[in-house]
Design a protein around this motif. Structure first.
Motif, PDB file in Angstrom:
ATOM      1  N   UNK A 132       0.810  -1.229   0.000  1.00  0.00           N
ATOM      2  CA  UNK A 132       0.000   0.000   0.000  1.00  0.00           C
ATOM      3  C   UNK A 132       0.837   1.270   0.000  1.00  0.00           C
ATOM      4  N   UNK A 133       2.108   1.177   0.362  1.00  0.00           N
ATOM      5  CA  UNK A 133       2.968   2.359   0.520  1.00  0.00           C
ATOM      6  C   UNK A 133       3.050   3.246  -0.713  1.00  0.00           C
ATOM      7  N   UNK A 134       3.151   2.697  -1.941  1.00  0.00           N
ATOM      8  CA  UNK A 134       3.220   3.583  -3.113  1.00  0.00           C
ATOM      9  C   UNK A 134       2.004   4.491  -3.274  1.00  0.00           C
ATOM     10  N   UNK A 135       0.907   4.146  -2.617  1.00  0.00           N
ATOM     11  CA  UNK A 135      -0.310   4.960  -2.698  1.00  0.00           C
ATOM     12  C   UNK A 135      -0.463   5.860  -1.463  1.00  0.00           C
ATOM     13  N   UNK A 136       0.582   5.915  -0.629  1.00  0.00           N
ATOM     14  CA  UNK A 136       0.526   6.749   0.560  1.00  0.00           C
ATOM     15  C   UNK A 136      -0.363   6.186   1.644  1.00  0.00           C
ATOM     16  N   UNK A 137      -0.544   4.849   1.651  1.00  0.00           N
ATOM     17  CA  UNK A 137      -1.436   4.193   2.599  1.00  0.00           C
ATOM     18  C   UNK A 137      -0.686   3.128   3.388  1.00  0.00           C
ATOM     19  N   UNK A 138      -1.291   2.680   4.488  1.00  0.00           N
ATOM     20  CA  UNK A 138      -0.702   1.588   5.269  1.00  0.00           C
ATOM     21  C   UNK A 138      -1.788   0.907   6.074  1.00  0.00           C
ATOM     22  N   UNK A 139      -1.451  -0.282   6.613  1.00  0.00           N
ATOM     23  CA  UNK A 139      -2.366  -1.033   7.475  1.00  0.00           C
ATOM     24  C   UNK A 139      -1.917  -0.799   8.908  1.00  0.00           C
ATOM     25  N   UNK A 140      -2.811  -0.314   9.766  1.00  0.00           N
ATOM     26  CA  UNK A 140      -2.417   0.216  11.072  1.00  0.00           C
ATOM     27  C   UNK A 140      -1.998  -0.821  12.115  1.00  0.00           C
ATOM     28  N   UNK A 141      -2.755  -1.893  12.360  1.00  0.00           N
ATOM     29  CA  UNK A 141      -2.335  -2.826  13.430  1.00  0.00           C
ATOM     30  C   UNK A 141      -0.939  -3.386  13.159  1.00  0.00           C
ATOM     31  N   UNK A 142      -0.059  -3.285  14.145  1.00  0.00           N
ATOM     32  CA  UNK A 142       1.350  -3.645  13.924  1.00  0.00           C
ATOM     33  C   UNK A 142       1.908  -4.470  15.083  1.00  0.00           C
ATOM     34  N   UNK A 143       1.528  -5.748  15.181  1.00  0.00           N
ATOM     35  CA  UNK A 143       2.120  -6.605  16.218  1.00  0.00           C
ATOM     36  C   UNK A 143       3.638  -6.614  16.103  1.00  0.00           C
ATOM     37  N   UNK A 144       4.302  -6.921  17.192  1.00  0.00           N
ATOM     38  CA  UNK A 144       5.766  -6.959  17.167  1.00  0.00           C
ATOM     39  C   UNK A 144       6.289  -7.974  16.165  1.00  0.00           C
ATOM     40  N   UNK A 145       5.488  -8.998  15.887  1.00  0.00           N
ATOM     41  CA  UNK A 145       5.893 -10.032  14.923  1.00  0.00           C
ATOM     42  C   UNK A 145       5.420  -9.726  13.510  1.00  0.00           C
ATOM     43  N   UNK A 146       5.131  -8.452  13.200  1.00  0.00           N
ATOM     44  CA  UNK A 146       4.467  -8.120  11.949  1.00  0.00           C
ATOM     45  C   UNK A 146       5.266  -8.493  10.705  1.00  0.00           C
ATOM     46  N   UNK A 147       6.578  -8.648  10.807  1.00  0.00           N
ATOM     47  CA  UNK A 147       7.340  -9.048   9.627  1.00  0.00           C
ATOM     48  C   UNK A 147       7.138 -10.524   9.308  1.00  0.00           C
ATOM     49  N   UNK A 148       6.576 -11.276  10.258  1.00  0.00           N
ATOM     50  CA  UNK A 148       6.390 -12.717  10.054  1.00  0.00           C
ATOM     51  C   UNK A 148       4.942 -13.160  10.198  1.00  0.00           C
ATOM     52  N   UNK A 149       4.183 -12.578  11.126  1.00  0.00           N
ATOM     53  CA  UNK A 149       2.816 -13.047  11.369  1.00  0.00           C
ATOM     54  C   UNK A 149       1.914 -12.729  10.181  1.00  0.00           C
ATOM     55  N   UNK A 150       0.892 -13.538  10.003  1.00  0.00           N
ATOM     56  CA  UNK A 150       0.005 -13.385   8.853  1.00  0.00           C
ATOM     57  C   UNK A 150      -1.342 -12.814   9.270  1.00  0.00           C
ATOM     58  N   UNK A 151      -2.030 -12.239   8.306  1.00  0.00           N
ATOM     59  CA  UNK A 151      -3.284 -11.566   8.599  1.00  0.00           C
ATOM     60  C   UNK A 151      -4.352 -12.551   9.055  1.00  0.00           C
ATOM     61  N   UNK A 152      -4.290 -13.798   8.585  1.00  0.00           N
ATOM     62  CA  UNK A 152      -5.252 -14.795   9.047  1.00  0.00           C
ATOM     63  C   UNK A 152      -5.119 -15.046  10.532  1.00  0.00           C
ATOM     64  N   UNK A 153      -3.889 -15.169  11.006  1.00  0.00           N
ATOM     65  CA  UNK A 153      -3.653 -15.337  12.439  1.00  0.00           C
ATOM     66  C   UNK A 153      -4.049 -14.099  13.214  1.00  0.00           C
ATOM     67  N   UNK A 154      -3.813 -12.918  12.640  1.00  0.00           N
ATOM     68  CA  UNK A 154      -4.221 -11.668  13.291  1.00  0.00           C
ATOM     69  C   UNK A 154      -5.732 -11.629  13.485  1.00  0.00           C
ATOM     70  N   UNK A 155      -6.472 -12.097  12.476  1.00  0.00           N
ATOM     71  CA  UNK A 155      -7.934 -12.145  12.585  1.00  0.00           C
ATOM     72  C   UNK A 155      -8.349 -13.136  13.670  1.00  0.00           C
ATOM     73  N   UNK A 156      -7.705 -14.289  13.698  1.00  0.00           N
ATOM     74  CA  UNK A 156      -8.062 -15.310  14.690  1.00  0.00           C
ATOM     75  C   UNK A 156      -7.854 -14.809  16.113  1.00  0.00           C
ATOM     76  N   UNK A 157      -6.777 -14.047  16.350  1.00  0.00           N
ATOM     77  CA  UNK A 157      -6.440 -13.613  17.702  1.00  0.00           C
ATOM     78  C   UNK A 157      -6.859 -12.179  18.011  1.00  0.00           C
ATOM     79  N   UNK A 158      -7.406 -11.459  17.019  1.00  0.00           N
ATOM     80  CA  UNK A 158      -7.704 -10.025  17.182  1.00  0.00           C
ATOM     81  C   UNK A 158      -6.459  -9.285  17.655  1.00  0.00           C
ATOM     82  N   UNK A 159      -5.383  -9.423  16.883  1.00  0.00           N
ATOM     83  CA  UNK A 159      -4.079  -8.877  17.269  1.00  0.00           C
ATOM     84  C   UNK A 159      -4.100  -7.356  17.350  1.00  0.00           C
TER      85      UNK A 159
END
Length: 494
Positions: A132-159
């Motif tokens: 999203x960065x080239x469009x000046x946008x980003x996704x806000x929730x940022x767990x400490x493991x964000x370079x590795x964790x996946x959005x499916x797991x984030x949904x499951x745990x409400x990260x």
């Protein structure tokens, strides 16, 4: 290879693998121990279990057929993403199928006008912002493991993450989830409009820890990148003062982009690892970030400094540019791996308490260090009272593991006693399932089971996680029989 399965179990294993290989390639069905070993645990390595079979689908149709096949055979299923979870939520079933969604890694659509992205569950959290960065946008929730964790797991745990104080948890940033129930029935909840008709099943699904459905497509909100962000690093000579300063910031009507706290043991571990420039003499430091347009950032920074000074800060540092801001945050983001360098294992807890009780609970944790003879650095989302004490131990020492579990249980019970909860973002999984018996009454737990039964009547999806049976609570000693019913002891209400 390890010990072979009993003959009956081995026959069951072969039968399930063969049923899946009817429609999955051979490479997508793993059942040899050397192949299933990497899936024996998630980030909570204290608990391990080899899965009977691992399935690696590549299409939604394959996911649906896996679920239908397992449902028909009565085989339990555990969904898994990147395996970075810290509560044992992805601990596999020894008699079932671990369903890995690691191959679902595509960004399906990005709409910069509507400010949303449609992604598969195996897409990494940080990758969404990269796209999203080239469009000046980003996704806000940022767990400490964000370079590795996946959005499916984030949904499951409400990260959550460092910036969830201002921008919300996963539940506030996901618009739609598509997937399948345990019997293969398609589910589609939420939508791309501001509100969807009917009951808010989206909020029910997010944070349900894989008990209700398997997500295969997720629509997330994107936000404009702030024009400016600056962070204040404040030092305190007492942990209690730092905790009081957190409450004072919020009481002053300031909602920072992030408000994090680290005590001295945590900063020492981090500084050795990344050299973030932390004050190693301080008993605790606070990191408080302001973002937005330059004028409002400068005003907020000035207000935050005033609050910290009144609260007794001994030193204040404000980032001068983006490079310095990222360096300061690098220490907080690297806290978990930094602690991993100084201990064979660590147990990362996840309780949430009222901000005004931070000093009290941190003092309680310090006393437990002496009681159990274990070190426990603290690093956490102070702004929303989400604690992450890190108990250092050696999992190869059975006595240390026992003391660690008892230490953690006391912290969780303290969180409940002061009016908090046993989890803020890591989930319950298997780690805190007994503490659910303390947090909730028998009637409430029965309602949770009733909700699960609507989606999964046979109880096959992520079985034994998150919500304990009333029998388990009775065995745990948190409920007793009265008049033929299980009754929960009275707890203080806040």
């Amino acid at each position: 290879m390890g010990q072979a399965l009993p003959v009956a179990d081995a026959a069951r294993q072969r039968a399930v693998a063969q049923a899946l290989r009817i429609f999955l390639p051979e490479r997508a069905v793993l059942w040899e121990q050397e192949d299933t070993r990497p899936y024996e645990c998630d980030g909570l390595t204290a608990y391990r279990q080899l899965p009977m079979v691992v399935a690696l689908p590549e299409t939604e149709e394959q996911v649906q057929r896996i679920l239908r096949t397992c449902h028909d055979l009565g085989v339990p299923v555990v969904p898994r993403g990147a395996g970075t979870g810290l509560s044992g939520g992805a601990l596999p079933p020894g008699d079932g199928v671990l369903l890995s969604l690691a191959k679902f890694m595509r960004v399906l659509r990005l709409d910069p006008v509507a400010r949303l992205a449609v992604v598969q569950p195996g897409v990494r959290n940080a990758a969404i912002s990269d796209v999203a960065a080239p469009f000046g946008l980003y996704y806000a929730p940022d767990p400490s493991s964000q370079i590795a964790c996946t959005i499916g797991g984030n949904v499951a745990e409400n990260s959550g993450g460092v910036h969830c104080l201002k921008y919300g948890l996963t539940v506030h940033n996901v618009m739609r989830v598509r997937g399948y129930a345990m019997d293969g029935e398609p589910l589609d909840v939420g939508g791309e409009s501001l509100d969807a008709p009917g009951l808010d099943l989206l909020a029910l699904l997010i944070g349900s820890e894989g008990l209700l459905a398997v997500a295969t497509e997720i629509t997330v909100k994107l936000l404009p990148m702030p024009q400016l962000a600056r962070v204040v690093m404040a030092s305190f000579d007492d942990v209690g003062k730092a905790g009081d300063a957190v409450a004072a910031v919020i009481a002053a009507g300031i909602i920072p982009a992030g408000l994090e706290m680290m005590d001295r043991p945590a900063t020492h571990a981090v500084e050795q690892f990344v050299g973030a420039g932390y004050d190693l003499e301080a008993a605790a430091i606070l990191l408080c970030e302001a973002d937005g347009i330059p004028e409002e950032v400068e005003e907020e920074i000035a207000r935050v400094k005033q609050v910290f000074e009144r609260a007794g800060a001994t030193r204040l540092t404000v980032s001068r540019d983006e490079t310095e801001r990222l360096r300061i945050w690098s220490g907080r983001k690297a806290a978990f791996p930094a602690v991993g360098r100084i201990s064979p294992d660590y147990y990362c807890m996840d309780g949430t308490i009222p901000r005004k009780r931070l000093g009290e609970v941190l003092g309680f944790i310090g006393a437990l260090e002496n009681k159990y003879g274990l070190r426990c650095p603290n690093v956490f989302h102070a702004g929303d009272g989400n604690l992450h004490p890190l108990i250092l131990f050696d999992a190869n020492d059975a006595d240390q593991l026992r003391r660690t579990e008892e230490f953690a249980a006391e912290v969780m019970q303290k969180c409940i006693e002061v009016g908090g909860t046993i989890t803020g973002e890591h989930g319950v999984g298997v780690e805190k399932i007994d503490q659910m018996c303390i947090q909730f009454r028998a009637e409430e737990l029965s309602l949770f089971h009733a909700v699960k039964a609507v989606f999964d009547p046979r109880g096959l999806l992520n079985r034994g996680k998150a919500v304990p049976t009333l029998t388990r609570c009775a065995e745990f000693g948190r409920m007793h029989v009265h008049g033929g019913k299980l009754v929960h002891p009275e707890l203080p209400r806040f």
